[in-house]
Every structure is written in C-alpha cells, then in structure tokens.
Design a protein around this motif. Sequence first.
Motif, PDB file in Angstrom:
ATOM      1  N   ASN A 326     -13.901   1.128  -8.228  1.00 39.22           N
ATOM      2  CA  ASN A 326     -12.482   1.423  -8.489  1.00 39.22           C
ATOM      3  C   ASN A 326     -11.579   0.835  -7.405  1.00 39.22           C
ATOM      4  O   ASN A 326     -10.486   0.327  -7.692  1.00 39.22           O
ATOM      5  N   ASP A 327     -12.047   0.921  -6.145  1.00 35.76           N
ATOM      6  CA  ASP A 327     -11.265   0.335  -5.049  1.00 35.76           C
ATOM      7  C   ASP A 327     -11.104  -1.169  -5.235  1.00 35.76           C
ATOM      8  O   ASP A 327     -10.014  -1.733  -5.039  1.00 35.76           O
ATOM      9  N   LEU A 328     -12.192  -1.834  -5.598  1.00 42.37           N
ATOM     10  CA  LEU A 328     -12.133  -3.277  -5.828  1.00 42.37           C
ATOM     11  C   LEU A 328     -11.151  -3.616  -6.953  1.00 42.37           C
ATOM     12  O   LEU A 328     -10.351  -4.545  -6.841  1.00 42.37           O
ATOM     13  N   LEU A 329     -11.215  -2.836  -8.033  1.00 44.98           N
ATOM     14  CA  LEU A 329     -10.320  -3.093  -9.161  1.00 44.98           C
ATOM     15  C   LEU A 329      -8.866  -2.802  -8.787  1.00 44.98           C
ATOM     16  O   LEU A 329      -7.955  -3.555  -9.157  1.00 44.98           O
ATOM     17  N   ASP A 330      -8.634  -1.718  -8.036  1.00 44.71           N
ATOM     18  CA  ASP A 330      -7.269  -1.373  -7.626  1.00 44.71           C
ATOM     19  C   ASP A 330      -6.673  -2.459  -6.734  1.00 44.71           C
ATOM     20  O   ASP A 330      -5.506  -2.857  -6.897  1.00 44.71           O
ATOM     21  N   LEU A 331      -7.473  -2.928  -5.773  1.00 45.66           N
ATOM     22  CA  LEU A 331      -6.978  -3.962  -4.871  1.00 45.66           C
ATOM     23  C   LEU A 331      -6.672  -5.244  -5.626  1.00 45.66           C
ATOM     24  O   LEU A 331      -5.663  -5.915  -5.380  1.00 45.66           O
ATOM     25  N   GLN A 332      -7.551  -5.567  -6.593  1.00 50.64           N
ATOM     26  CA  GLN A 332      -7.319  -6.779  -7.388  1.00 50.64           C
ATOM     27  C   GLN A 332      -6.029  -6.662  -8.190  1.00 50.64           C
ATOM     28  O   GLN A 332      -5.237  -7.604  -8.272  1.00 50.64           O
ATOM     29  N   ARG A 333      -5.773  -5.493  -8.758  1.00 45.53           N
ATOM     30  CA  ARG A 333      -4.550  -5.292  -9.545  1.00 45.53           C
ATOM     31  C   ARG A 333      -3.313  -5.334  -8.650  1.00 45.53           C
ATOM     32  O   ARG A 333      -2.275  -5.886  -9.029  1.00 45.53           O
ATOM     33  N   LEU A 334      -3.420  -4.752  -7.442  1.00 43.54           N
ATOM     34  CA  LEU A 334      -2.293  -4.786  -6.516  1.00 43.54           C
ATOM     35  C   LEU A 334      -1.957  -6.200  -6.083  1.00 43.54           C
ATOM     36  O   LEU A 334      -0.781  -6.570  -5.961  1.00 43.54           O
ATOM     37  N   SER A 386       4.826   9.485  -6.954  1.00 40.98           N
ATOM     38  CA  SER A 386       3.899  10.494  -6.436  1.00 40.98           C
ATOM     39  C   SER A 386       2.459  10.013  -6.438  1.00 40.98           C
ATOM     40  O   SER A 386       1.692  10.312  -5.515  1.00 40.98           O
ATOM     41  N   THR A 387       2.071   9.231  -7.461  1.00 37.39           N
ATOM     42  CA  THR A 387       0.689   8.746  -7.548  1.00 37.39           C
ATOM     43  C   THR A 387       0.369   7.804  -6.389  1.00 37.39           C
ATOM     44  O   THR A 387      -0.666   7.935  -5.730  1.00 37.39           O
ATOM     45  N   CYS A 388       1.268   6.839  -6.139  1.00 38.90           N
ATOM     46  CA  CYS A 388       1.053   5.890  -5.034  1.00 38.90           C
ATOM     47  C   CYS A 388       1.046   6.610  -3.689  1.00 38.90           C
ATOM     48  O   CYS A 388       0.172   6.372  -2.849  1.00 38.90           O
ATOM     49  N   LEU A 389       2.040   7.483  -3.485  1.00 37.80           N
ATOM     50  CA  LEU A 389       2.151   8.155  -2.197  1.00 37.80           C
ATOM     51  C   LEU A 389       0.957   9.069  -1.951  1.00 37.80           C
ATOM     52  O   LEU A 389       0.450   9.159  -0.830  1.00 37.80           O
ATOM     53  N   GLU A 390       0.489   9.743  -3.005  1.00 37.90           N
ATOM     54  CA  GLU A 390      -0.691  10.607  -2.849  1.00 37.90           C
ATOM     55  C   GLU A 390      -1.906   9.776  -2.447  1.00 37.90           C
ATOM     56  O   GLU A 390      -2.677  10.164  -1.553  1.00 37.90           O
ATOM     57  N   ARG A 391      -2.077   8.633  -3.083  1.00 41.38           N
ATOM     58  CA  ARG A 391      -3.228   7.764  -2.750  1.00 41.38           C
ATOM     59  C   ARG A 391      -3.144   7.330  -1.283  1.00 41.38           C
ATOM     60  O   ARG A 391      -4.154   7.285  -0.574  1.00 41.38           O
ATOM     61  N   ILE A 392      -1.928   7.004  -0.816  1.00 40.33           N
ATOM     62  CA  ILE A 392      -1.746   6.571   0.581  1.00 40.33           C
ATOM     63  C   ILE A 392      -2.143   7.705   1.538  1.00 40.33           C
ATOM     64  O   ILE A 392      -2.907   7.492   2.485  1.00 40.33           O
ATOM     65  N   ILE A 393      -1.607   8.920   1.287  1.00 34.60           N
ATOM     66  CA  ILE A 393      -1.892  10.058   2.172  1.00 34.60           C
ATOM     67  C   ILE A 393      -3.381  10.379   2.165  1.00 34.60           C
ATOM     68  O   ILE A 393      -3.991  10.619   3.221  1.00 34.60           O
ATOM     69  N   VAL A 394      -3.978  10.378   0.982  1.00 34.29           N
ATOM     70  CA  VAL A 394      -5.414  10.696   0.869  1.00 34.29           C
ATOM     71  C   VAL A 394      -6.264   9.685   1.622  1.00 34.29           C
ATOM     72  O   VAL A 394      -7.206  10.058   2.339  1.00 34.29           O
ATOM     73  N   GLU A 395      -5.965   8.392   1.491  1.00 30.14           N
ATOM     74  CA  GLU A 395      -6.745   7.370   2.192  1.00 30.14           C
ATOM     75  C   GLU A 395      -6.607   7.525   3.708  1.00 30.14           C
ATOM     76  O   GLU A 395      -7.580   7.402   4.449  1.00 30.14           O
ATOM     77  N   LEU A 396      -5.380   7.791   4.187  1.00 28.54           N
ATOM     78  CA  LEU A 396      -5.171   7.951   5.634  1.00 28.54           C
ATOM     79  C   LEU A 396      -5.897   9.182   6.156  1.00 28.54           C
ATOM     80  O   LEU A 396      -6.514   9.147   7.230  1.00 28.54           O
ATOM     81  N   LEU A 397      -5.849  10.288   5.397  1.00 33.39           N
ATOM     82  CA  LEU A 397      -6.556  11.500   5.834  1.00 33.39           C
ATOM     83  C   LEU A 397      -8.066  11.329   5.745  1.00 33.39           C
ATOM     84  O   LEU A 397      -8.807  11.854   6.579  1.00 33.39           O
ATOM     85  N   VAL A 468      -3.953   0.779   1.040  1.00 36.55           N
ATOM     86  CA  VAL A 468      -2.793   1.513   1.565  1.00 36.55           C
ATOM     87  C   VAL A 468      -1.632   0.559   1.835  1.00 36.55           C
ATOM     88  O   VAL A 468      -0.486   0.830   1.445  1.00 36.55           O
ATOM     89  N   LYS A 469      -1.903  -0.557   2.502  1.00 36.35           N
ATOM     90  CA  LYS A 469      -0.839  -1.503   2.838  1.00 36.35           C
ATOM     91  C   LYS A 469      -0.173  -2.047   1.578  1.00 36.35           C
ATOM     92  O   LYS A 469       1.061  -2.176   1.513  1.00 36.35           O
ATOM     93  N   LYS A 470      -0.976  -2.380   0.565  1.00 40.70           N
ATOM     94  CA  LYS A 470      -0.419  -2.901  -0.683  1.00 40.70           C
ATOM     95  C   LYS A 470       0.410  -1.836  -1.399  1.00 40.70           C
ATOM     96  O   LYS A 470       1.475  -2.131  -1.970  1.00 40.70           O
ATOM     97  N   LEU A 471      -0.067  -0.587  -1.385  1.00 44.65           N
ATOM     98  CA  LEU A 471       0.687   0.479  -2.034  1.00 44.65           C
ATOM     99  C   LEU A 471       2.006   0.735  -1.313  1.00 44.65           C
ATOM    100  O   LEU A 471       3.037   1.008  -1.949  1.00 44.65           O
ATOM    101  N   VAL A 472       1.995   0.668   0.014  1.00 44.21           N
ATOM    102  CA  VAL A 472       3.229   0.838   0.787  1.00 44.21           C
ATOM    103  C   VAL A 472       4.231  -0.251   0.404  1.00 44.21           C
ATOM    104  O   VAL A 472       5.437   0.001   0.254  1.00 44.21           O
TER     105      VAL A 472
END
Length: 497
Positions: A326-334, A386-397, A468-472
């Motif tokens: 899923n991470d690979l697919l998300d990064l590719q889409r970003l 909210s979806t993007c921001l939640e993913r960012i916070i979760v990855e950082l934590l 995280v960087k791409k979502l930001v």
Amino acid sequence: MTNAKILVVEDEAIVAKDLQHRLVRFGYTVPVIASSGEEAINQAVEISPDLVLMDIKLKGKMDGIEAAQEIHKHLDIPIIYLTAYADESTLIRAKIAEPFCYLLKPFKEKELQTNIEITLYKHGLERQLKVNKKWLDALLRSISDGVIASDLQELVTFMNPVAENLTGWKQEEAYGRHSSEIFNIANAETHNPIESPIIKVLQDGIIVSIPAETILITRDGEEIPIDDSAAPIKDDKDNITGAVLVFRDVSERKRAIEREELVVKWEEINQLKNDFLNLVSHELRSPLSNIKLMIQMIQVSTDTEETQRYLQLMEAECDRELGLINDLLDLQRLESSSYPIITPDALLLQQWLTWVIEPFQIRVQEHQQTLQLNLSSNLPPLFSDSTCLERIIVELLNNACKYTPLGGEIILSVSHNSSEVPAKTIITTSNSIEIPATELSRIFEKFYRLANADIWNQGGSGLGLPIVKKLVEQLQGNIQVESSNGWTTFTLTLTDL
C-alpha cells in the motif's frame, strides 16, 4: 635610413650620374641607373630596391608614371617622382600611382635627402602597419569565436568567417548594415527580442555580456544557443570609435551539460532501483520466510492454542506485506498526481488529535514510553484534508514510537500564529532520540533508512517519511526536521486550504 638601396630612373645621363653621386654622399647605395620605363621595371624586379627616384618624362613608349604603376604590381616599394613639369594633367596622373613624394626640378640637395628619409621612414611605418593588419586579420579569421565589429552608428564594419557561418551573413552583404539586423538575438524560452549589447557598449563604454539562455536567430531562422561579450573600440586618446562583439556557439557545451545531467539522473534512478531491490529482498522475503516457517510448524503441531498463535503471527506478517504494498502504491500515486482529490474539512484540533493519538497510548505504555499532547488554548478550526493530515500524524508518531528508547518521551504540540498572513497552524512531533546530521539530510529520501535501524530492531520500508513529505505538499504546507541535544523534532506548518 643609411645604406638604403635606391634605383635611379633618369633618361638624361648627366643628370642621372649627378643624382647617383649625391645619393652616395648621403650614404645610400645606387647599384644601377635605368634610362627607360621598361628598363626601370626589369631592374626593380631584379634588385628589389628600397626606393625609386623616378623621372616622369622618359624616352620611349612608357613614361615614369606608367612604369611606377607596373612596378607597384610586383613590389611594395616607395616611389618619388622627379620632374620639371607641374601641369594639372601630370599631377592627376601621378596621384593614381600613389607616389610618396613629388619633387620639382631643380631641387636642393637637402630637400632631396629630407624627402628620401621621410619617404623611407613613412614607408617603413606603413609596411609595419600592413603586417600588423594582416596578422590581426589572420588572427580574427582563425579564432574559433565569431567576431563582429561596428562603428559608432552600430553599422557593421567587419565579420570573421565564424561570424559569417553562425549568422548566415557574408561580410560583403553585412557591411554597412545595422548590427542588430545581423546579430539578431532573443531569449531561448520566451523568444522575446534582446537588445544588442553593442548599444550599451557605445552608450556606457563598458564591456557587456548577454543574459543567460540567449539564442542567435540566423538569417535562415535557425536558433543557436550562444554566449558572448561586447567591448568598446577606442583610439589612442581613449575615444570610443566603435564596438566589437565576440560570441560562440554553445550548443555542444549545453549538450554536454545535458548528458552529464542525464548521467546523474540515471545514477539516481539506478540507486533507487538498488534500494528498491534491497527493500524487496529484505522486507518482502523476510515475512514470506516467516509465514512459510509458521505453516510448517502448524503442520506438525497438535496444540490448538499454539496453532492459533502461529496463525496470528501469520496474519501480522501478511498485514506487514500489505502495508508495504500500500505504501508503494500510495507513493506512486502521489508522485504521478493521481492521489485522491483533497477535500477540506473544518478540523477542531483539540478533539480530532485526541482521537488520532488514542491508538498510540497503549503502544507507548507497552514500550514504557510517554506520549504527551500539548495544545495551545483557543485553537481555531483548521480547514484541511482530514485523511491526509491523519496519515501524516500517524506516520510521524509511528516513527517516534519505533525509534524512541524505553522510558523515552514523545511530545505532540500544536500552536497557531495569527500574526502572519495567511495565519499558520504549527504541529510538531518531538521524541527523545538524536539523529546524526549526516543522516538527517537524507531522511525524506525514498527507501532510505537510518544506518542503525536494524540495531534497534526497527525494520521499515523507508517509504513513510517520503509519503509524509508528498502529503504535506498536497496540503500546500511545509515540513522540516531538526535533531540536537538528544531530541528530534518534525515541524509541520499548514494554512487553511
């Protein structure tokens, strides 16, 4: 000029001998006397004298003026006319042969000597000037740069062959034309015309360079990338008399730079490929090996409770594999801009963040860590996805939990800066671990993991922080990381969407 060799051309024998004696007394050499135009030509070619004293009226079909013209076809030597005739027609004919001096008979010895010395000196200077001019002309024609010279009216006065080849104009065609017509330049990206540097050179008297990314538009409409400079031409009194433009085709240099950039890009791609293969070989192979081992243990196990435990472990490993995919697919889409469209919500951060971090409270307790949430009072709603921001916070934590040692602290802080326009919401995550500066600069690179991640038994795909960087960036925000004094802090700055 002592010992100068002089050819005397005089058809009166007594006058010729008298001239010869006088010249010898002056210190000159007179090897021969010619009495006719034909003989003067032959003797001049044979002995190559330094100067010719030519009587205009000679016996025979050819007079002195005609003989002088013929001598000039073979030799570059000065000629002084000696004559008793000063009529207008004779003077006009004499000028055509370009004599250095014109002496009327009878003349005084001193007058003769003075004119001979002045003529020899002047001819020496002219000869040196011609040599210098030829040398300069050869130099300008042999250099690899294009050269265009203009006068004070910006009219072309000279072009070398390289300039001819680059502009498409021959010198004889360009001569007297306005320099901007011949040297037609524009911006490579916008194609807007650029003022000829010759104009500024003539106005300010300084050396001028053209802007970067300049193209020369040739006579045939071809576009050639160039760089150049223009400088003033000054006389011996420092007065500007014109300008010279020196330019060169930089197509090959640009191609070389592009090749170098492609090589660097290829090396980066190759490194990413190697990192990806390393990731696949480790992060995908390891769970699969574990799953295979657990299947074998289940096959030989008769204990139902033990079987259930292995099944749970298999499920965890499958989740791990699925998370990586899923991470690979998300990064590719970003990276391909095909990530779901941002939908801003009004987020009440006091309540929303409490809900987001709730799953981490149990996790930090298991690792004997503490998770502290610091919120500024009266935080306004944040309009963000909210979806993007939640993913960012979760990855950082997640990262903070993985790398914070037992008994360490994790702090999530939120503040609001309304003094800036637009107002900014600042979210920071800090954990009690320090990252070396050499690794900090690469922390957002794809597939990059900290050098001691395996020592801490913290595997990972190296994709969390790049995501995280791409979502930001999707949220039009900014994220920075600092690490010092035993703490690592990620600072996320957001504005309302």
